[in-house]
Design an enzyme around this catalytic site. Sequence first.
Site, PDB file in Angstrom:
ATOM      1  N   GLY A  92       0.857  -1.176   0.000  1.00  0.00           N
ATOM      2  CA  GLY A  92       0.000   0.000   0.000  1.00  0.00           C
ATOM      3  C   GLY A  92       0.893   1.225   0.000  1.00  0.00           C
ATOM      4  N   SER A 124       5.857  -5.409  -1.088  1.00  0.00           N
ATOM      5  CA  SER A 124       5.832  -4.017  -1.541  1.00  0.00           C
ATOM      6  C   SER A 124       6.181  -3.073  -0.386  1.00  0.00           C
ATOM      7  CB  SER A 124       4.455  -3.707  -2.147  1.00  0.00           C
ATOM      8  OG  SER A 124       4.431  -2.450  -2.765  1.00  0.00           O
ATOM      9  N   ALA A 125       5.228  -2.322   0.149  1.00  0.00           N
ATOM     10  CA  ALA A 125       5.511  -1.414   1.262  1.00  0.00           C
ATOM     11  C   ALA A 125       6.071  -2.163   2.460  1.00  0.00           C
ATOM     12  CB  ALA A 125       4.243  -0.660   1.655  1.00  0.00           C
ATOM     13  N   HIS A 161       8.663  -3.422  -7.058  1.00  0.00           N
ATOM     14  CA  HIS A 161       7.990  -3.105  -8.324  1.00  0.00           C
ATOM     15  C   HIS A 161       8.964  -2.480  -9.324  1.00  0.00           C
ATOM     16  CE1 HIS A 161       4.065  -3.708  -6.376  1.00  0.00           C
ATOM     17  NE2 HIS A 161       4.469  -2.899  -5.411  1.00  0.00           N
ATOM     18  N   GLU A 196       8.588  -7.207 -10.325  1.00  0.00           N
ATOM     19  CA  GLU A 196       7.391  -7.926  -9.889  1.00  0.00           C
ATOM     20  C   GLU A 196       7.549  -9.407 -10.214  1.00  0.00           C
ATOM     21  OE1 GLU A 196       3.652  -6.292 -10.802  1.00  0.00           O
ATOM     22  OE2 GLU A 196       4.097  -4.448  -9.711  1.00  0.00           O
TER      23      GLU A 196
END
Length: 245
Positions: A92, A124-125, A161, A196
């Site tokens: 997020g 991700s985050a 990413h 990714e």
Amino acid sequence: MGKKADVELLLLSSSMKHGTGFLEHAMPAVTELLAGRGRLLFVPFAKRDHDGYAATVQAAVAPLGITVDGIHRADDPVAAVREAEAVFIGGGNTFRLLSTLHRLGLVTALREAVRGGTPYMGASAGTNMACPSLRTSNDMPIVEPPSFEAIGLVPFQINPHYLDPDPGSTHMGETREQRIAEFLEDNDVPVLGLREGAWLRVRGEHAELGGSTGARLFTRGAEPRELGPGDDATFLLRTEPRYDA
């Protein structure tokens, strides 16, 4: 004094890969990390809908026989971290996530728990949070955390990413490679650009690239280096990061 526990990390570039469901592309690695555990503490603070996010994670890991506990429902979040069998921080907005972790006193609690042997999974985050600093996030600073200091489970930076430059693009903004090069002008810290579908698996003093797409490693004063699935990345764990250098 007892033997120091080995750190167990699974740092995913993303929770989804095109054409697959949530965590589906990495499920063998997730299964291996969580083997023998019945409960997973999920940290949903990078997104606004905490309950909905926790439900998505629960659906993904239910076939493994794992029950998900959302930390947002805990009366004492710090105690929840200390008692967790394993922790997963989802993706997020990194600024929203880190701001909340600082406000709840969870940065230190998470660092101590994971260094004490609690398995950690980030996507991700959540992978950004495993780095010393927020500085290689891709996100807009929608809120202002009190510090860019993250959990610091690895001594280098990761850019999730990661997108390779498109030589045919007419977009006039910076490429990801240019932004990382700019970071390295002011900081002497390796940056692992995880595409990714890729992830980094850390077991104690050993690190290895996993997934299907590989990564691009950026270091100050050197040409970028390609790392492929299965490549040994243990050397990165010996990094001595220098910020504002």
